[in-house]
Design an enzyme around this catalytic site. Sequence first.
Site, mmCIF file in Angstrom:
data_model
loop_
_atom_site.group_PDB
_atom_site.id
_atom_site.type_symbol
_atom_site.label_atom_id
_atom_site.label_comp_id
_atom_site.label_asym_id
_atom_site.label_seq_id
_atom_site.Cartn_x
_atom_site.Cartn_y
_atom_site.Cartn_z
ATOM 1 N N LYS A 44 0.848 -1.203 0.000
ATOM 2 C CA LYS A 44 0.000 0.000 0.000
ATOM 3 C C LYS A 44 0.886 1.256 0.000
ATOM 4 C CE LYS A 44 -2.791 -3.452 1.087
ATOM 5 N NZ LYS A 44 -3.524 -4.268 0.151
HETATM 6 C C1 PLP Z 1 -4.249 -5.503 1.160
HETATM 7 C C2 PLP Z 1 -5.685 -5.750 1.163
HETATM 8 C C3 PLP Z 1 -6.328 -6.380 2.230
HETATM 9 C C4 PLP Z 1 -5.586 -7.016 3.381
HETATM 10 O O1 PLP Z 1 -4.774 -6.174 4.104
HETATM 11 P P1 PLP Z 1 -3.613 -6.826 5.005
HETATM 12 O O2 PLP Z 1 -3.075 -5.672 5.763
HETATM 13 O O3 PLP Z 1 -2.621 -7.446 4.081
HETATM 14 O O4 PLP Z 1 -4.253 -7.831 5.882
HETATM 15 C C5 PLP Z 1 -7.709 -6.493 2.191
HETATM 16 N N1 PLP Z 1 -8.421 -6.030 1.155
HETATM 17 C C6 PLP Z 1 -7.838 -5.447 0.101
HETATM 18 C C7 PLP Z 1 -8.682 -4.932 -1.018
HETATM 19 C C8 PLP Z 1 -6.455 -5.293 0.047
HETATM 20 O O5 PLP Z 1 -5.885 -4.722 -1.023
#
Ligand code: PLP
Length: 380
Positions: free
Chosen positions: A182
């Site tokens: 992210k």
């Molecule tokens: C990255 C992501 C998640 C999960 O987040 P984590 O911090 O890796 O658990 C959930 N939903 C979406 C759409 C994502 O891109």
Amino acid sequence: MNFIPLMSPNITEADINAAVEVLRSGMLVQGANVVALERRAAEYLGVKHAVAVSNGTATLHLALVALGIGTGDEVIVPAFSYVATANVVEIVGAKCVFVDVEADTFNVDVSRIEAAITPRTKAIMPVHEFGLACDIEEIMTIARRHDLPVIEDAACALGATENKRFTGSFGAVGSFSFHPRKAITSGEGGLLTTNDDRLADQFRVLRNHGIETGGDGKMNFIAAGFNYRLTDFQAALVLSQFARLEQIIETRNELARTYLENLRPEKNISLPRVPANKRHTWQTFHTIVADDFDRDSLIAELKEKGIGTNYGAQCIPFQTFYREKYRLDCATLFPNALRAFQKGLALPMFDKMSASDARRVCETLRQIVGTEKLSAASDF
Ligand SMILES: *Cc1c(COP(=O)(O)O)cnc(C)c1O
């Protein structure tokens, strides 16, 4: 020639120092930096409460638990997303009701949501996929009509907007991730947002073993909670990056413009559409290659030529667990999600990347796929 990776987190010396300072302090878990991160995020997003937790999946799980969703309930989720969006629904014992996405934004096709609502529906969980807001205002209208809470999975969309309002500030709950994929990252980390005082209290209690601390400072165990706390050094790490967030989003928009300009003439690659009322944060620059191409071979060939690419997200009902449990004919029911999964190609995107890197990606890609003989990627 240097290798251009798909992604690479940008951790500065200042970010590292912020984390190290916490390590030296001895106050390692959920301290002043967690509080400061929550305040900063709530202010930025324009919401009443932000609650930091250990990762993005934990945020979604807590949202479902706090809303009392469980066995026998149904939750509407897009057929194309990261699997975590659906996994949490399974974990609480509820049923996923999948809805196909749009072919060119990869966000849920709002026109299909109402047909998916049944008397057992307990929530709508749209995703702001790849950093682009879904049609969240329309979804809120549908949700109000059916008296359903909306959980916004904004894991990859911190800073994205629809009509200048931030994702994660529309629904009953907003959910963010600070995974290294992210825009800003704490390694692992997540954040819940809400304007509902009662929900915020529940998030705080449930992330910390169900503990409520009374006015007298005494701990009271009022729920069977989790340990979903964020460490304070992770909070310091991501808080330090928060100062650069707007710059990061601007850089990514510039890179995306370079991609769009240089790939537009290429008929074998379909480019993402960005509605005019939305600010994309480009967590992922996601293209679709023409049906003739074997996408996985393309990824391998690009890697040989020094460029890191990958598929973008999953057609969830097509994955082994969901395929065996739900037995849905994805080609018929979720053609756009299936195509995005099988023919989707995510291009390098990270804030240390240069415009010339982006042009090199485009040139290499066009050399490989720019053959006249191949049929055009289908029109959106
Ligand atoms: C990255 C992501 C998640 C999960 O987040 P984590 O911090 O890796 O658990 C959930 N939903 C979406 C759409 C994502 O891109």
